[in-house]
Design an enzyme around this catalytic site. Structure first.
Site, short mmCIF file in Angstrom:
data_model
loop_
_atom_site.label_atom_id
_atom_site.label_comp_id
_atom_site.label_asym_id
_atom_site.label_seq_id
_atom_site.Cartn_x
_atom_site.Cartn_y
_atom_site.Cartn_z
N LYS A 191 -1.69 -1.67 -3.81
CA LYS A 191 -2.66 -0.58 -3.83
C LYS A 191 -1.83 0.69 -3.88
CE LYS A 191 -5.91 1.93 -0.85
NZ LYS A 191 -6.49 2.03 0.52
N TYR B 90 0.85 -1.18 0.00
CA TYR B 90 0.00 0.00 0.00
C TYR B 90 0.89 1.23 0.00
CZ TYR B 90 -3.58 3.33 1.69
OH TYR B 90 -4.43 4.39 1.86
#
Length: 290
Positions: free
Chosen positions: A163, A135
């Site tokens: 992500k 992330y």
């Protein structure tokens, strides 16, 4: 492990005393899976107010989400922090709790080098058999997980996805260089469709609490070659994409989405300090979105 294309970063419902509202948490899981068509749920991510949740609360939420979802969707546990040893410990406990995957945010505040970022993520990935989603959100962490470091990590056997909230240029470079099977997800609702257009697989979303069904249709339309329909759905959803973070000025997530859910009749409660509830003018703006 297949996480699907529409992943919702789930809010954590609180009661009037600021404690986890377990009844509302169960209803939220059912709602996101059924009504909003989420393929996976991130539990205890930023939207779930992870910085103010204790480890015991996080583990209880992981166990509860796994039990409540009962295989209807995947449960991804947010176990990342800026302390590698602590992240390893929480990740291993999350695996014992039965989650399907791990979301690891880039270490915040201590600003590691790219080599430090690699060693951090690699150490956590090596400590679990679960698939790992990286992330990258520089606006919150103060450090950008570079294209080169992301691609280096993508070679590790259980680093399955990222992500990324960086520029479309960075997403494009990651997608271009990634090994087969490595999935790139947009971390920004407003950029979900543009990201799909350069090869992203899906989105990890906040707005899907409110417009998940339309987002699912948008993704399916694009993947199915119905580009004009996907673009139309994107434009329909855009006021929500933008408004949940700018109402009409920037507000910290999940203040706006929690109030929006309350307007939809969901008992999600307020936010924990240091976040504070929306102002009256912000509430008026949010009410026009739902």
């Amino acid at each position: 492990m297949e996480f699907g294309r529409l992943i919702t970063a789930m809010v954590t419902p609180f009661d009037g005393d600021g404690q986890i509202n377990w009844t509302a948490a169960g209803e939220m899981i059912d709602y996101l899976i059924g009504e909003q068509q989420s393929d996976s749920l991130v539990v205890c991510g930023t939207t779930g107010e992870s910085p103010t949740l204790s480890d015991d609360e996080k583990l209880a939420l992981f166990r509860y989400a796994v039990e409540r979802a009962a295989g209807r969707c995947r449960i991804i546990a947010g176990t990342g922090s800026n302390n590698t040893a602590h992240s390893i410990h929480l990740t291993q406990l999350a695996e014992e709790a039965g989650v399907d995957g791990i979301l690891l945010v880039a270490p915040y505040y201590n600003k590691p080098s790219q080599e430090g970022l690699y060693q951090h993520f690699a150490a956590i990935a090596a400590a679990t058999s679960l698939p790992v989603m990286l992330y990258n959100v520089q606006g919150r962490t103060g450090v950008n997980l570079s294209v080169e470091t992301t691609l280096r990590l993508a070679e590790l056997p259980n680093v399955a996805a990222t992500k990324d909230c960086a520029s479309l240029e960075q997403l494009t470079q990651i997608i271009t260089g990634a090994p087969a099977g490595f999935r790139v997800y947009s971390g920004d609702d407003s950029s979900a469709l543009p990201a799909l257009s350069v090869g992203a697989y899906g989105v990890v979303s906040v707005a899907s609490h409110i417009v998940g069904t339309k987002m699912k249709r948008m993704i399916e339309a694009y993947v199915g070659g119905q580009v004009a329909e996907a673009a139309e759905l994107h434009r329909e959803c855009y006021p929500v994409f933008s408004g949940l973070f700018n109402c009409p000025h920037p507000v910290p997530n999940p203040v706006a989405v929690k109030y929006a859910l309350t307007l939809k009749g969901m008992s999600v409660g307020g936010v924990r300090l240091p976040l504070v509830e929306a102002t009256e003018s912000e509430k008026t703006f949010i009410s026009k979105l739902v």
